[in-house]
Design a protein around this motif. Sequence first.
Motif, PDB file in Angstrom:
ATOM      1  N   PHE A  62       7.894 -21.246   5.721  1.00 21.76           N
ATOM      2  CA  PHE A  62       6.795 -21.629   4.853  1.00 21.76           C
ATOM      3  C   PHE A  62       5.720 -20.522   4.829  1.00 21.76           C
ATOM      4  O   PHE A  62       5.816 -19.699   5.490  1.00 21.76           O
ATOM      5  N   TRP A  63       4.890 -20.638   3.830  1.00 25.93           N
ATOM      6  CA  TRP A  63       3.919 -19.522   3.617  1.00 25.93           C
ATOM      7  C   TRP A  63       3.251 -19.532   4.808  1.00 25.93           C
ATOM      8  O   TRP A  63       2.541 -20.408   5.396  1.00 25.93           O
ATOM      9  N   GLY A  64       2.682 -18.453   5.191  1.00 29.39           N
ATOM     10  CA  GLY A  64       2.049 -18.138   6.491  1.00 29.39           C
ATOM     11  C   GLY A  64       0.308 -18.240   6.132  1.00 29.39           C
ATOM     12  O   GLY A  64      -0.126 -17.942   5.013  1.00 29.39           O
ATOM     13  N   PRO A  65      -0.388 -18.500   7.317  1.00 30.69           N
ATOM     14  CA  PRO A  65      -1.669 -18.373   7.087  1.00 30.69           C
ATOM     15  C   PRO A  65      -2.370 -16.963   7.277  1.00 30.69           C
ATOM     16  O   PRO A  65      -3.601 -16.755   7.319  1.00 30.69           O
ATOM     17  N   GLY A  66      -1.609 -16.037   7.395  1.00 30.80           N
ATOM     18  CA  GLY A  66      -1.941 -14.610   7.838  1.00 30.80           C
ATOM     19  C   GLY A  66      -2.615 -13.948   6.702  1.00 30.80           C
ATOM     20  O   GLY A  66      -2.712 -14.288   5.627  1.00 30.80           O
ATOM     21  N   SER A  67      -3.164 -12.729   6.863  1.00 26.32           N
ATOM     22  CA  SER A  67      -3.882 -11.893   5.803  1.00 26.32           C
ATOM     23  C   SER A  67      -2.904 -11.305   4.861  1.00 26.32           C
ATOM     24  O   SER A  67      -3.490 -10.978   3.663  1.00 26.32           O
ATOM     25  N   ALA A  68      -1.637 -11.288   5.161  1.00 29.00           N
ATOM     26  CA  ALA A  68      -0.644 -10.608   4.329  1.00 29.00           C
ATOM     27  C   ALA A  68      -0.312 -11.838   3.245  1.00 29.00           C
ATOM     28  O   ALA A  68       0.719 -12.636   3.357  1.00 29.00           O
ATOM     29  N   LEU A  69      -0.961 -12.148   2.250  1.00 28.41           N
ATOM     30  CA  LEU A  69      -0.708 -13.011   1.215  1.00 28.41           C
ATOM     31  C   LEU A  69      -1.061 -12.429  -0.048  1.00 28.41           C
ATOM     32  O   LEU A  69      -2.191 -13.068  -0.648  1.00 28.41           O
ATOM     33  N   ASP A  70      -0.357 -11.574  -0.530  1.00 30.58           N
ATOM     34  CA  ASP A  70      -0.905 -10.872  -1.851  1.00 30.58           C
ATOM     35  C   ASP A  70      -0.522 -12.007  -3.170  1.00 30.58           C
ATOM     36  O   ASP A  70      -1.118 -11.742  -4.150  1.00 30.58           O
ATOM     37  N   LEU A  71      -0.013 -13.042  -2.863  1.00 33.17           N
ATOM     38  CA  LEU A  71       0.248 -14.168  -3.739  1.00 33.17           C
ATOM     39  C   LEU A  71      -1.030 -14.952  -3.900  1.00 33.17           C
ATOM     40  O   LEU A  71      -1.029 -15.956  -4.824  1.00 33.17           O
ATOM     41  N   ARG A  72      -2.087 -14.824  -3.050  1.00 31.70           N
ATOM     42  CA  ARG A  72      -3.159 -15.803  -2.932  1.00 31.70           C
ATOM     43  C   ARG A  72      -3.637 -15.951  -4.583  1.00 31.70           C
ATOM     44  O   ARG A  72      -3.966 -17.016  -4.909  1.00 31.70           O
ATOM     45  N   GLY A  73      -3.997 -15.082  -5.262  1.00 31.41           N
ATOM     46  CA  GLY A  73      -4.551 -14.973  -6.684  1.00 31.41           C
ATOM     47  C   GLY A  73      -3.607 -15.796  -7.514  1.00 31.41           C
ATOM     48  O   GLY A  73      -3.942 -16.608  -8.310  1.00 31.41           O
ATOM     49  N   ASP A 133      -2.577 -11.282 -14.604  1.00 32.00           N
ATOM     50  CA  ASP A 133      -3.928 -10.818 -14.177  1.00 32.00           C
ATOM     51  C   ASP A 133      -4.055 -11.199 -12.736  1.00 32.00           C
ATOM     52  O   ASP A 133      -4.737 -10.103 -12.143  1.00 32.00           O
ATOM     53  N   ALA A 134      -3.722 -12.076 -12.346  1.00 27.96           N
ATOM     54  CA  ALA A 134      -3.694 -12.295 -10.670  1.00 27.96           C
ATOM     55  C   ALA A 134      -3.249 -11.248  -9.746  1.00 27.96           C
ATOM     56  O   ALA A 134      -3.608 -11.156  -8.717  1.00 27.96           O
ATOM     57  N   VAL A 135      -2.251 -10.706 -10.204  1.00 30.77           N
ATOM     58  CA  VAL A 135      -1.326  -9.764  -9.442  1.00 30.77           C
ATOM     59  C   VAL A 135      -1.302  -8.318  -9.844  1.00 30.77           C
ATOM     60  O   VAL A 135      -0.709  -7.484  -9.521  1.00 30.77           O
ATOM     61  N   GLU A 136      -2.402  -8.109 -10.716  1.00 25.88           N
ATOM     62  CA  GLU A 136      -2.464  -6.917 -11.433  1.00 25.88           C
ATOM     63  C   GLU A 136      -2.961  -5.774 -10.479  1.00 25.88           C
ATOM     64  O   GLU A 136      -2.294  -4.632 -10.553  1.00 25.88           O
ATOM     65  N   ARG A 137      -3.653  -6.009  -9.256  1.00 26.10           N
ATOM     66  CA  ARG A 137      -4.181  -5.130  -8.385  1.00 26.10           C
ATOM     67  C   ARG A 137      -2.776  -4.646  -7.471  1.00 26.10           C
ATOM     68  O   ARG A 137      -3.022  -3.546  -6.727  1.00 26.10           O
ATOM     69  N   PHE A 138      -1.796  -5.396  -7.581  1.00 23.57           N
ATOM     70  CA  PHE A 138      -0.402  -4.931  -6.884  1.00 23.57           C
ATOM     71  C   PHE A 138       0.497  -4.220  -7.640  1.00 23.57           C
ATOM     72  O   PHE A 138       1.642  -4.036  -7.354  1.00 23.57           O
ATOM     73  N   GLY A 180       4.094   1.003 -13.378  1.00 23.13           N
ATOM     74  CA  GLY A 180       4.211  -0.440 -13.967  1.00 23.13           C
ATOM     75  C   GLY A 180       4.982  -1.261 -12.926  1.00 23.13           C
ATOM     76  O   GLY A 180       5.188  -2.734 -13.160  1.00 23.13           O
ATOM     77  N   SER A 181       5.431  -0.950 -11.655  1.00 23.09           N
ATOM     78  CA  SER A 181       6.118  -1.859 -10.806  1.00 23.09           C
ATOM     79  C   SER A 181       5.019  -2.589 -10.053  1.00 23.09           C
ATOM     80  O   SER A 181       4.010  -2.163 -10.114  1.00 23.09           O
ATOM     81  N   TYR A 182       5.581  -3.668  -9.309  1.00 18.35           N
ATOM     82  CA  TYR A 182       4.645  -4.507  -8.601  1.00 18.35           C
ATOM     83  C   TYR A 182       5.381  -4.437  -7.118  1.00 18.35           C
ATOM     84  O   TYR A 182       6.407  -4.579  -7.051  1.00 18.35           O
ATOM     85  N   HIS A 183       4.348  -4.698  -6.337  1.00 19.24           N
ATOM     86  CA  HIS A 183       4.881  -4.511  -4.836  1.00 19.24           C
ATOM     87  C   HIS A 183       3.682  -5.823  -4.159  1.00 19.24           C
ATOM     88  O   HIS A 183       2.716  -5.358  -4.026  1.00 19.24           O
ATOM     89  N   LEU A 184       4.344  -6.815  -3.829  1.00 18.30           N
ATOM     90  CA  LEU A 184       3.600  -7.656  -3.137  1.00 18.30           C
ATOM     91  C   LEU A 184       4.094  -8.123  -1.908  1.00 18.30           C
ATOM     92  O   LEU A 184       5.294  -8.602  -1.500  1.00 18.30           O
ATOM     93  N   ARG A 185       3.292  -8.152  -0.689  1.00 16.48           N
ATOM     94  CA  ARG A 185       3.470  -8.618   0.653  1.00 16.48           C
ATOM     95  C   ARG A 185       2.927  -9.782   0.855  1.00 16.48           C
ATOM     96  O   ARG A 185       1.919 -10.455   0.667  1.00 16.48           O
TER      97      ARG A 185
END
Length: 146
Positions: free
Chosen positions: A24-35, A120-125, A130-135
Amino acid sequence: GGCEDALSEIARVLRPGGSVGFTFWGPGSALDLRGYFIVLGTSGPEVADELISLAAIGAPGVAEGMVEAAGMTVEARSSTTAVIEAPDADLAWRALRSPGVAVPCLEHTGEDELRRRVLDAVERFRAADGSYHLRNELIHVIARGG
């Protein structure tokens, strides 16, 4: 939750003493997919309620209670940080449009508009190349059948 029927069926077909794992998705601070989840929740009818329900399962004790209510025994709970990497926007979009919960958003909002909102929501990652890295934190629950 909405997963009760599936959990009951798993408990029914699981060999006695057999194990099954849930993530399951965790409730922790590492959720780059929040946006990203916010975009989905605002881009399709009733998607927000489904996402909130799914996110709640990762809270301490919730998944365990669901597993036990289905007749299985919780063996372990752990967490890990998963990484989603994509070399460019096209592959990032292909990965992020693939979950089933994105389907009503695609139908309601349209491919081009949802792609724009999601990227747009993941642009900051996105790195300079041009690559993306989401934790993202994931919760794992291991259960054993009766």
